[in-house]
Scaffold this motif. Structure first.
Motif, PDB file in Angstrom:
ATOM      1  N   SER A  23       2.420  -1.022   2.361  1.00  0.00           N
ATOM      2  CA  SER A  23       2.940  -0.083   3.336  1.00  0.00           C
ATOM      3  C   SER A  23       4.494  -0.488   3.739  1.00  0.00           C
ATOM      4  N   TYR A  29     -10.482  -3.595   0.682  1.00  0.00           N
ATOM      5  CA  TYR A  29     -10.790  -2.562   1.796  1.00  0.00           C
ATOM      6  C   TYR A  29     -12.265  -2.498   1.830  1.00  0.00           C
ATOM      7  N   GLU A  38      -6.365  -4.341  -3.310  1.00  0.00           N
ATOM      8  CA  GLU A  38      -6.445  -3.725  -2.038  1.00  0.00           C
ATOM      9  C   GLU A  38      -7.786  -2.883  -1.860  1.00  0.00           C
ATOM     10  N   THR A  81      -2.941  -4.573   2.551  1.00  0.00           N
ATOM     11  CA  THR A  81      -2.754  -3.404   2.865  1.00  0.00           C
ATOM     12  C   THR A  81      -1.081  -3.388   3.422  1.00  0.00           C
ATOM     13  N   ARG A 105      -7.411  -8.571   3.151  1.00  0.00           N
ATOM     14  CA  ARG A 105      -7.173  -7.205   3.173  1.00  0.00           C
ATOM     15  C   ARG A 105      -5.871  -6.785   3.894  1.00  0.00           C
ATOM     16  N   THR A 139       0.194  -2.641  10.866  1.00  0.00           N
ATOM     17  CA  THR A 139      -0.783  -2.549   9.629  1.00  0.00           C
ATOM     18  C   THR A 139      -2.028  -1.714   9.953  1.00  0.00           C
TER      19      THR A 139
END
Length: 125
Positions: free
Chosen positions: A113, A72, A68, A109, A105, A121
Motif C-alpha cells: 500500500s 487475507y 498477502e 498489506t 496480514r 492500512t
C-alpha cells in the motif's frame, strides 16, 4: 533436542516471555512453543544488522502478493471464527492465535500500500 530452526544451536533464553504471558498460556509449554517459533522465524538474533542484511533474500512482488492474499483469507477466517463461525482448524483459538495472523496480514498489506501510513492500512475482510 531438535528445534524448528533446524540448527544445532542451543535455544535462547526467552524467560521474559513467560513473565509477560498471562495465566495458563504463560506456562512452560507456551514458552517452548514461542521459543521455537521465534528461533525459526528470526534465526541469528545475535547477528548485527549488517550480517542480517547481507543474508537477506528479498521476495518477488508476485510472492508478496500471493502471501498477502493467503493472509487475507486466513484473517477473514479468524474474524469469522471470532464472530462464532466454524472457520478455523481444530486447536486454533481465534482470540489467542488470531493476533499473529492479523499482524502478518497487516504488515503484508501495508507493504503493498504505497503512501499509506501503518495506522491507515485497510484491513477489512
Amino acid at each position: 533436542a531438535r528445534y524448528l530452526s533446524n540448527t544445532a544451536e542451543k535455544p535462547r533464553d526467552f524467560e521474559f516471555l513467560k513473565k509477560q504471558l498471562p495465566g495458563e498460556i504463560g506456562g512452560y509449554a507456551w514458552l517452548r512453543i514461542s521459543q521455537a517459533i521465534i528461533c525459526s522465524f528470526l534465526p541469528g538474533l545475535d547477528a548485527t544488522i549488517e550480517q542480517l542484511v547481507e543474508k537477506a533474500e528479498p521476495r518477488t512482488l508476485e510472492d508478496v502478493i500471493a502471501m498477502e492474499y493467503r493472509f487475507y483469507c486466513a484473517h477473514n477466517a479468524v474474524v469469522s471464527a471470532q464472530l462464532g463461525g466454524d472457520t478455523v482448524p481444530a486447536g486454533f483459538h481465534p482470540l489467542l492465535h488470531g493476533g499473529a495472523v492479523h499482524e502478518r496480514r497487516h504488515s503484508l498489506t501495508w507493504c503493498l500500500s504505497p503512501g499509506v501510513i501503518w495506522s491507515d492500512t485497510d484491513l477489512n475482510t
